[in-house]
Design an enzyme around this catalytic site. Structure first.
Site, PDB file in Angstrom:
ATOM      1  N   HIS A  52       0.729  -1.597  -0.044  1.00  0.00           N
ATOM      2  CA  HIS A  52       0.151   0.207   0.212  1.00  0.00           C
ATOM      3  C   HIS A  52       0.920   1.657   0.361  1.00  0.00           C
ATOM      4  CE1 HIS A  52      -3.572   2.215   2.560  1.00  0.00           C
ATOM      5  NE2 HIS A  52      -3.386   2.796   1.030  1.00  0.00           N
ATOM      6  N   GLU A  79      -1.983  -1.982  -3.284  1.00  0.00           N
ATOM      7  CA  GLU A  79      -2.582  -0.368  -2.670  1.00  0.00           C
ATOM      8  C   GLU A  79      -2.657   0.607  -3.130  1.00  0.00           C
ATOM      9  OE1 GLU A  79      -4.363  -4.007   0.219  1.00  0.00           O
ATOM     10  OE2 GLU A  79      -3.132  -2.582   0.326  1.00  0.00           O
ATOM     11  N   HIS A 200      -7.833  -8.717   5.865  1.00  0.00           N
ATOM     12  CA  HIS A 200      -7.898  -7.223   6.682  1.00  0.00           C
ATOM     13  C   HIS A 200      -8.364  -7.681   7.489  1.00  0.00           C
ATOM     14  CE1 HIS A 200      -7.278  -2.812   7.679  1.00  0.00           C
ATOM     15  NE2 HIS A 200      -7.985  -2.935   8.739  1.00  0.00           N
TER      16      HIS A 200
END
Length: 257
Positions: A52, A79, A200
């Site tokens: 990310h 991400e 997550h």
């Protein structure tokens, strides 16, 4: 491509390397190198590498993305937020996948799914920009029927269902309710022809039920693997997570949940 992709029990593990970079940045050193971690994760059985690039560069930085892209042997799943800067970077780097996520500077980690319904035009435009650059788009969303329908309408071929509320549930009843939401979301996504991933907050003792859902193609997991690696080593941590996921899927397919 892993061996497991050729079997009915196929489920991929995307290893998120963000918190290898967090550890590096805590002391401002050049180590541990997240690129080295990514390549080692692939050797240990990871099917994709997730990272990310946040707007504040709190862990992964631009150089990590640029260095890793030509070296990754599986797939890079980048991400990023729906901002002009991040979309331009993604279109330039051209990862295999780009997962669009919500982002707030005040959060410790991503707190929920992207509001595709509320930001439909912007998300649809981002999906088109990435697709035109040859990047497959994924949308990180809550397991909500309206969000899943909206995701499909943007033209994104992949969704990643947010499992954070399941992972953070305070008791078994709450966790079961969140699990059922995820299971329903998986079915809804598949019915629309979407590839359905999830992730997550998943770790070594809560991933089994999610991995057992036959419609989920991939789980993206990072913090738990980095934490476990402190005790068992990086390769072992990756291998153990992949083995747990595949065992859960095989057991579910054979009625052994």
């Amino acid at each position: 491509m892993s061996f497991f992709l050729t079997t009915p029990a196929a489920i991929d593990l995307g290893v998120n390397i963000d918190h290898v970079a967090t550890l590096r940045n805590a002391r401002g050193t050049a180590y541990p190198d997240p690129v080295r971690a990514a390549l080692a994760a692939e050797d240990a059985g990871a099917d994709a590498i997730t990272l990310h690039l946040r707007e504040d560069r709190r862990h992964i930085v631009d150089a990590d993305v640029r260095t890793l892209r030509p070296r990754v042997k599986t797939r890079m799943n980048l991400e990023c937020a729906v901002t002009p800067e991040m979309l331009d970077i993604a279109c330039e780097i051209r990862p295999h996948d780009a997962c669009l996520v919500p982002e707030k500077r005040s959060e410790l980690t991503t707190e929920g799914g992207l509001d595709v319904v509320g930001h439909f035009d912007a998300v649809r435009a981002a999906c088109k920009q990435l697709a035109d650059a040859g990047v497959r788009v994924s949308l990180f969303i809550d397991p909500d029927e309206a969000q899943i329908r909206a995701a499909h309408e943007t033209g994104a071929p992949v969704i990643e269902l947010h499992t954070g509320r399941y992972a953070d549930a305070h008791d078994a009843a709450e966790q079961q309710r969140e699990f059922e939401r995820i299971a329903t979301g998986v079915d809804a996504g598949i019915a629309l022809g979407l590839k359905v991933n999830a992730g997550h907050g998943l770790h070594y003792t809560n991933v089994q039920a999610i991995a057992a859902l036959p419609g989920i193609a991939e789980l993206n997991i990072g913090h738990a693997i980095v934490a476990h690696a402190v005790f068992v080593g990086w390769d072992n941590a990756v291998r153990e997570m992949k083995a747990i996921m595949v065992a859960a899927r095989v057991a579910a397919l054979h009625g052994g949940r």
